[in-house]
Design a protein around this motif. Structure first.
Motif, mmCIF file in Angstrom:
data_model
loop_
_atom_site.group_PDB
_atom_site.id
_atom_site.type_symbol
_atom_site.label_atom_id
_atom_site.label_comp_id
_atom_site.label_asym_id
_atom_site.label_seq_id
_atom_site.Cartn_x
_atom_site.Cartn_y
_atom_site.Cartn_z
ATOM 1 N N VAL A 134 0.866 -1.176 0.000
ATOM 2 C CA VAL A 134 0.000 0.000 0.000
ATOM 3 C C VAL A 134 0.902 1.225 0.000
ATOM 4 O O VAL A 134 1.796 1.345 0.834
ATOM 5 C CB VAL A 134 -0.931 0.034 1.233
ATOM 6 C CG1 VAL A 134 -1.765 1.315 1.240
ATOM 7 C CG2 VAL A 134 -1.824 -1.194 1.272
ATOM 8 N N GLU A 135 0.681 2.097 -0.973
ATOM 9 C CA GLU A 135 1.405 3.364 -1.037
ATOM 10 C C GLU A 135 0.554 4.423 -0.346
ATOM 11 O O GLU A 135 -0.606 4.621 -0.701
ATOM 12 C CB GLU A 135 1.645 3.778 -2.487
ATOM 13 C CG GLU A 135 2.606 2.893 -3.239
ATOM 14 C CD GLU A 135 2.781 3.376 -4.669
ATOM 15 O OE1 GLU A 135 3.503 4.378 -4.876
ATOM 16 O OE2 GLU A 135 2.172 2.759 -5.563
ATOM 17 N N HIS A 136 1.138 5.095 0.630
ATOM 18 C CA HIS A 136 0.419 6.107 1.403
ATOM 19 C C HIS A 136 0.769 7.502 0.884
ATOM 20 O O HIS A 136 1.933 7.819 0.673
ATOM 21 C CB HIS A 136 0.787 5.993 2.882
ATOM 22 C CG HIS A 136 0.457 4.655 3.456
ATOM 23 N ND1 HIS A 136 -0.805 4.309 3.856
ATOM 24 C CD2 HIS A 136 1.232 3.566 3.670
ATOM 25 C CE1 HIS A 136 -0.802 3.069 4.308
ATOM 26 N NE2 HIS A 136 0.423 2.584 4.204
ATOM 27 N N PRO A 168 -6.365 8.719 2.852
ATOM 28 C CA PRO A 168 -6.757 7.326 2.606
ATOM 29 C C PRO A 168 -7.441 7.095 1.261
ATOM 30 O O PRO A 168 -7.274 6.036 0.656
ATOM 31 C CB PRO A 168 -7.706 7.011 3.763
ATOM 32 C CG PRO A 168 -7.293 7.935 4.851
ATOM 33 C CD PRO A 168 -6.843 9.189 4.149
ATOM 34 N N GLU A 189 -4.745 6.494 -1.408
ATOM 35 C CA GLU A 189 -3.750 5.437 -1.244
ATOM 36 C C GLU A 189 -3.832 4.443 -2.392
ATOM 37 O O GLU A 189 -4.913 4.066 -2.831
ATOM 38 C CB GLU A 189 -3.942 4.729 0.097
ATOM 39 C CG GLU A 189 -3.566 5.623 1.250
ATOM 40 C CD GLU A 189 -3.770 5.000 2.608
ATOM 41 O OE1 GLU A 189 -4.441 3.962 2.714
ATOM 42 O OE2 GLU A 189 -3.248 5.567 3.577
#
Length: 145
Positions: free
Chosen positions: A123-125, A129, A132
């Motif tokens: 998961v790329e933050h 949200p 993402e």
């Protein structure tokens, strides 16, 4: 009906999908897709109403890059059939896995992927949200021809 199509048909479908707020020109799509890329078209009444685009990734998987179904044709099973056709094509062409990225802002796509055995691998933050980027992978059956 799901069939192999061309980038022009896919572009027409993508232009009419309201969730895709990043406009892409036909030339941009053509530039991004390498030779031998997979272009699947879902038809209803002889008209393209959905698509799925994929190509070989550097890791040897088929990267499912972009796709969707027009709002009037959703909840008819077309997205599921496009996904199954893409997996079958990938398996027949020697790919060991399909990879895909999605986002929290596309909950229907996230549900479809999870229901079909795709697993989250990263998961790329980005601080929000909704934005993402979630990376999925699904290993394909080794006994397919």
């Amino acid at each position: 009906m799901i069939r192999i199509g061309n980038i022009e048909e896919a572009w027409q479908v993508l232009q009419a999908i309201p969730e895709f707020d990043q406009e892409r020109s036909l030339a941009q799509l053509q530039e991004r897709l390498p030779a031998g890329a997979l272009v699947l078209i879902a038809e209803a009444d002889g008209q393209p109403v959905g698509c799925k685009l994929g190509y070989a990734a550097e890791d040897g998987s088929l990267y499912s890059w972009l796709g969707g179904v027009l709002p009037a044709h959703r909840k008819t099973g077309l997205a599921q059939r496009l996904l199954e056709a893409q997996e079958a094509w990938a398996s027949e062409h020697g790919f060991a896995a399909v990879t895909v990225k999605s986002m929290n802002r596309y909950p229907a796509m996230l549900r479809l992927l999870i229901l079909n055995g795709y697993q989250i691998r990263l998961v790329e933050h980005f601080g929000d949200p909704v934005s993402e980027r979630i990376h999925f992978i699904k290993a394909l059956s080794k006994n397919a021809s």
